[in-house]
Scaffold this motif. Sequence first.
Motif, PDB file in Angstrom:
ATOM      1  N   PHE A 167       6.246   6.529   4.880  1.00 48.27           N
ATOM      2  CA  PHE A 167       5.678   7.055   3.636  1.00 48.27           C
ATOM      3  C   PHE A 167       4.152   7.169   3.747  1.00 48.27           C
ATOM      4  O   PHE A 167       3.576   8.187   3.362  1.00 48.27           O
ATOM      5  N   CYS A 168       3.534   6.135   4.291  1.00 48.02           N
ATOM      6  CA  CYS A 168       2.070   6.138   4.446  1.00 48.02           C
ATOM      7  C   CYS A 168       1.614   7.212   5.422  1.00 48.02           C
ATOM      8  O   CYS A 168       0.615   7.888   5.187  1.00 48.02           O
ATOM      9  N   ALA A 169       2.350   7.379   6.494  1.00 48.21           N
ATOM     10  CA  ALA A 169       1.997   8.404   7.482  1.00 48.21           C
ATOM     11  C   ALA A 169       2.117   9.803   6.875  1.00 48.21           C
ATOM     12  O   ALA A 169       1.249  10.651   7.088  1.00 48.21           O
ATOM     13  N   GLN A 170       3.158  10.023   6.097  1.00 53.56           N
ATOM     14  CA  GLN A 170       3.372  11.349   5.510  1.00 53.56           C
ATOM     15  C   GLN A 170       2.404  11.640   4.366  1.00 53.56           C
ATOM     16  O   GLN A 170       2.027  12.786   4.147  1.00 53.56           O
ATOM     17  N   SER A 171       2.022  10.602   3.618  1.00 54.99           N
ATOM     18  CA  SER A 171       1.124  10.817   2.478  1.00 54.99           C
ATOM     19  C   SER A 171      -0.345  10.700   2.872  1.00 54.99           C
ATOM     20  O   SER A 171      -1.224  11.100   2.118  1.00 54.99           O
ATOM     21  N   ASN A 172      -0.595  10.136   4.059  1.00 55.34           N
ATOM     22  CA  ASN A 172      -1.963   9.910   4.527  1.00 55.34           C
ATOM     23  C   ASN A 172      -2.724   8.935   3.627  1.00 55.34           C
ATOM     24  O   ASN A 172      -3.911   9.106   3.348  1.00 55.34           O
ATOM     25  N   VAL A 173      -1.996   7.911   3.158  1.00 55.09           N
ATOM     26  CA  VAL A 173      -2.582   6.826   2.372  1.00 55.09           C
ATOM     27  C   VAL A 173      -2.346   5.542   3.155  1.00 55.09           C
ATOM     28  O   VAL A 173      -1.283   5.356   3.743  1.00 55.09           O
ATOM     29  N   SER A 174      -3.324   4.643   3.149  1.00 54.66           N
ATOM     30  CA  SER A 174      -3.218   3.435   3.970  1.00 54.66           C
ATOM     31  C   SER A 174      -2.052   2.545   3.535  1.00 54.66           C
ATOM     32  O   SER A 174      -1.661   2.520   2.367  1.00 54.66           O
ATOM     33  N   LYS A 175      -1.536   1.803   4.500  1.00 53.07           N
ATOM     34  CA  LYS A 175      -0.425   0.879   4.225  1.00 53.07           C
ATOM     35  C   LYS A 175      -0.846  -0.188   3.224  1.00 53.07           C
ATOM     36  O   LYS A 175      -0.078  -0.568   2.344  1.00 53.07           O
ATOM     37  N   THR A 176      -2.065  -0.657   3.369  1.00 54.19           N
ATOM     38  CA  THR A 176      -2.556  -1.696   2.456  1.00 54.19           C
ATOM     39  C   THR A 176      -2.605  -1.174   1.027  1.00 54.19           C
ATOM     40  O   THR A 176      -2.177  -1.856   0.089  1.00 54.19           O
ATOM     41  N   ALA A 177      -3.125   0.045   0.847  1.00 59.53           N
ATOM     42  CA  ALA A 177      -3.219   0.618  -0.500  1.00 59.53           C
ATOM     43  C   ALA A 177      -1.842   0.762  -1.126  1.00 59.53           C
ATOM     44  O   ALA A 177      -1.641   0.395  -2.294  1.00 59.53           O
ATOM     45  N   ILE A 178      -0.876   1.268  -0.365  1.00 59.22           N
ATOM     46  CA  ILE A 178       0.484   1.452  -0.899  1.00 59.22           C
ATOM     47  C   ILE A 178       1.140   0.107  -1.172  1.00 59.22           C
ATOM     48  O   ILE A 178       1.751  -0.101  -2.228  1.00 59.22           O
ATOM     49  N   ARG A 179       1.031  -0.835  -0.231  1.00 59.87           N
ATOM     50  CA  ARG A 179       1.640  -2.152  -0.421  1.00 59.87           C
ATOM     51  C   ARG A 179       1.097  -2.821  -1.682  1.00 59.87           C
ATOM     52  O   ARG A 179       1.866  -3.290  -2.524  1.00 59.87           O
ATOM     53  N   GLU A 180      -0.218  -2.855  -1.822  1.00 64.05           N
ATOM     54  CA  GLU A 180      -0.827  -3.519  -2.982  1.00 64.05           C
ATOM     55  C   GLU A 180      -0.481  -2.805  -4.290  1.00 64.05           C
ATOM     56  O   GLU A 180      -0.291  -3.437  -5.315  1.00 64.05           O
ATOM     57  N   PHE A 181      -0.378  -1.480  -4.238  1.00 61.10           N
ATOM     58  CA  PHE A 181       0.011  -0.713  -5.416  1.00 61.10           C
ATOM     59  C   PHE A 181       1.454  -1.017  -5.797  1.00 61.10           C
ATOM     60  O   PHE A 181       1.754  -1.301  -6.958  1.00 61.10           O
ATOM     61  N   GLU A 182       2.355  -0.982  -4.825  1.00 60.93           N
ATOM     62  CA  GLU A 182       3.763  -1.234  -5.112  1.00 60.93           C
ATOM     63  C   GLU A 182       3.998  -2.654  -5.606  1.00 60.93           C
ATOM     64  O   GLU A 182       4.891  -2.889  -6.417  1.00 60.93           O
ATOM     65  N   LEU A 183       3.210  -3.601  -5.134  1.00 64.19           N
ATOM     66  CA  LEU A 183       3.352  -4.992  -5.569  1.00 64.19           C
ATOM     67  C   LEU A 183       2.665  -5.265  -6.909  1.00 64.19           C
ATOM     68  O   LEU A 183       2.787  -6.350  -7.464  1.00 64.19           O
ATOM     69  N   GLY A 184       1.932  -4.277  -7.402  1.00 66.76           N
ATOM     70  CA  GLY A 184       1.251  -4.441  -8.686  1.00 66.76           C
ATOM     71  C   GLY A 184      -0.062  -5.198  -8.594  1.00 66.76           C
ATOM     72  O   GLY A 184      -0.589  -5.644  -9.612  1.00 66.76           O
ATOM     73  N   ASN A 185      -0.592  -5.342  -7.390  1.00 67.23           N
ATOM     74  CA  ASN A 185      -1.846  -6.080  -7.212  1.00 67.23           C
ATOM     75  C   ASN A 185      -3.081  -5.210  -7.358  1.00 67.23           C
ATOM     76  O   ASN A 185      -4.194  -5.734  -7.485  1.00 67.23           O
ATOM     77  N   SER A 186      -2.913  -3.882  -7.304  1.00 69.79           N
ATOM     78  CA  SER A 186      -4.056  -2.984  -7.440  1.00 69.79           C
ATOM     79  C   SER A 186      -3.569  -1.619  -7.891  1.00 69.79           C
ATOM     80  O   SER A 186      -2.371  -1.370  -7.967  1.00 69.79           O
ATOM     81  N   THR A 187      -4.522  -0.755  -8.196  1.00 67.47           N
ATOM     82  CA  THR A 187      -4.190   0.618  -8.555  1.00 67.47           C
ATOM     83  C   THR A 187      -4.671   1.537  -7.432  1.00 67.47           C
ATOM     84  O   THR A 187      -5.512   1.151  -6.629  1.00 67.47           O
ATOM     85  N   LEU A 188      -4.117   2.709  -7.397  1.00 70.67           N
ATOM     86  CA  LEU A 188      -4.543   3.686  -6.398  1.00 70.67           C
ATOM     87  C   LEU A 188      -5.722   4.480  -6.928  1.00 70.67           C
ATOM     88  O   LEU A 188      -5.797   4.773  -8.132  1.00 70.67           O
TER      89      LEU A 188
END
Length: 127
Positions: A80-101
Amino acid sequence: MPITKRCQFTDNEIKNAYEEAGSLSGMAERLNITYPTAATWAHELGLTLKNQGYNKPALEITGLQCRHAREYLGLTRDVFCAQSNVSKTAIREFELGNSTLRKGNMDKVMELFKRYRVTFNSDGTFE
């Protein structure tokens, strides 16, 4: 910058400068004083300051919706990160509810879901 003394301005001049500028930084610029001085004078005069600062962006989807849709599509986080060109950390933290994109990253995520023809509903579901 020359030292500006409080006695050089009337209370009304200071109040008007704040009202016209709409912010402490604008008031400071108009009166040719520093921001901390403007804040002090505003406090001394009891001015009601307008709330300013960082406002959280309204997100198109939640992190949980992102995770569920990604998993529904059968995409690992890495893919997903490779296809969207968004970092793994950003997606992980967003999905876990720890940060916003950030807006740019949210746009990339939504574009990827659009390519997969995933649409999100206001009730939290997706199709």
